[in-house]
Scaffold this motif. Structure first.
Motif, PDB file in Angstrom:
ATOM      1  N   GLU A  92      44.189  43.894   6.863  1.00 19.93           N
ATOM      2  CA  GLU A  92      43.356  43.026   7.699  1.00 19.93           C
ATOM      3  C   GLU A  92      42.623  43.812   8.766  1.00 19.93           C
ATOM      4  OE1 GLU A  92      45.659  39.735   9.141  1.00 19.93           O
ATOM      5  OE2 GLU A  92      46.132  39.058   7.110  1.00 19.93           O
ATOM      6  N   LEU A  93      41.684  43.141   9.414  1.00 19.20           N
ATOM      7  CA  LEU A  93      40.886  43.740  10.475  1.00 19.20           C
ATOM      8  C   LEU A  93      41.789  44.301  11.563  1.00 19.20           C
ATOM      9  CD1 LEU A  93      37.967  44.181  11.490  1.00 19.20           C
ATOM     10  CD2 LEU A  93      38.178  42.011  12.690  1.00 19.20           C
ATOM     11  N   MET A 100      37.730  53.278  15.409  1.00 16.98           N
ATOM     12  CA  MET A 100      37.107  52.470  14.361  1.00 16.98           C
ATOM     13  C   MET A 100      37.826  51.129  14.258  1.00 16.98           C
ATOM     14  SD  MET A 100      34.561  54.184  13.150  1.00 16.98           S
ATOM     15  CE  MET A 100      34.115  53.338  11.653  1.00 16.98           C
ATOM     16  N   ARG A 101      37.032  50.082  14.096  1.00 15.84           N
ATOM     17  CA  ARG A 101      37.566  48.739  13.808  1.00 15.84           C
ATOM     18  C   ARG A 101      37.224  48.500  12.350  1.00 15.84           C
ATOM     19  NH1 ARG A 101      39.974  44.576  15.910  1.00 15.84           N
ATOM     20  NH2 ARG A 101      39.224  42.432  15.718  1.00 15.84           N
ATOM     21  N   GLU A 102      38.238  48.235  11.531  1.00 19.49           N
ATOM     22  CA  GLU A 102      37.986  48.196  10.096  1.00 19.49           C
ATOM     23  C   GLU A 102      38.980  47.314   9.355  1.00 19.49           C
ATOM     24  OE1 GLU A 102      40.214  52.075   8.344  1.00 19.49           O
ATOM     25  OE2 GLU A 102      38.572  52.518   9.726  1.00 19.49           O
ATOM     26  N   GLN A 114      36.545  49.941   2.052  1.00 19.33           N
ATOM     27  CA  GLN A 114      36.863  49.830   3.468  1.00 19.33           C
ATOM     28  C   GLN A 114      35.560  49.597   4.223  1.00 19.33           C
ATOM     29  OE1 GLN A 114      39.237  53.678   3.161  1.00 19.33           O
ATOM     30  NE2 GLN A 114      40.125  52.708   4.977  1.00 19.33           N
ATOM     31  N   PHE A 115      35.606  48.720   5.198  1.00 20.76           N
ATOM     32  CA  PHE A 115      34.441  48.427   6.035  1.00 20.76           C
ATOM     33  C   PHE A 115      34.821  48.735   7.478  1.00 20.76           C
ATOM     34  CE2 PHE A 115      34.149  45.812   2.298  1.00 20.76           C
ATOM     35  CZ  PHE A 115      32.832  45.964   1.919  1.00 20.76           C
ATOM     36  N   GLY A 116      34.026  49.563   8.152  1.00 21.59           N
ATOM     37  CA  GLY A 116      34.367  49.959   9.498  1.00 21.59           C
ATOM     38  C   GLY A 116      33.185  49.981  10.442  1.00 21.59           C
ATOM     39  N   GLN A 117      33.507  49.806  11.715  1.00 16.14           N
ATOM     40  CA  GLN A 117      32.514  49.841  12.782  1.00 16.14           C
ATOM     41  C   GLN A 117      33.040  50.762  13.877  1.00 16.14           C
ATOM     42  OE1 GLN A 117      31.587  46.012  14.447  1.00 16.14           O
ATOM     43  NE2 GLN A 117      30.188  46.853  15.964  1.00 16.14           N
TER      44      GLN A 117
END
Length: 121
Positions: A92-93, A100-102, A114-117
Motif C-alpha cells: 500500500e501507499l 519517496m511516497r509510493e 511501482q508508482f512513486g513521487q
C-alpha cells in the motif's frame, strides 16, 4: 554520447487483455498496434511501454522479470486512490525514509509496477 528514455517491452500471451489493463485501468493509450506482429506501443504522458507476444524462437512459459517497473508520477496519492480497489496490491501507499511516497501493484500478467513521487521536491 547521450542515453535517451528506456522503453521496456513486456512479453505476454494475453496481448489484448494486457492492452486493456494498461489502457482501461492505468490510463495509457494505445499509440500503435499490429495484429500481424502481435505487438503494441502504449503511452501515458512521458511513459512508454511496448507489449508483445513472445516469438517462436523465445522460450516463454510465464513472465519472469526479476525486478519491477518503477514509474514516477506527480500525484501518487490520487493514483493510489483511483487504483487501490481495482488491482492486485503488492504494498500500500507508504512514505519511505529516502523521500519517496509510493505503492506497488501487479499487472494482469504478474509484472510488478511501482508508482512513486519524490516528496522532497
Amino acid at each position: 554520447m547521450k542515453f535517451h528514455h528506456i522503453t521496456p517491452i513486456i512479453w505476454t500471451e494475453q496481448l489484448q487483455e494486457t492492452i486493456d489493463f494498461y489502457c482501461n485501468v492505468l490510463g495509457f493509450r494505445c499509440g500503435e498496434c499490429s495484429d500481424e506482429w502481435q505487438w503494441a506501443a502504449l503511452f501515458n504522458d512521458e511513459c512508454e511501454l511496448m507489449i508483445a507476444k513472445p516469438n517462436e524462437h523465445t522460450p516463454f512459459e510465464k513472465p519472469a522479470f526479476t525486478g519491477s517497473f518503477y514509474i514516477k508520477v506527480d500525484d501518487v496519492e490520487t493514483l493510489w486512490n483511483q487504483l487501490r480497489h481495482d488491482v492486485n496490491v503488492v504494498y500500500e501507499l507508504e512514505t519511505f525514509d529516502w523521500g519517496m511516497r509510493e505503492f506497488a501493484i501487479y499487472d494482469n500478467n504478474g509484472y510488478m509496477l511501482q508508482f512513486g513521487q519524490d516528496i522532497n521536491k
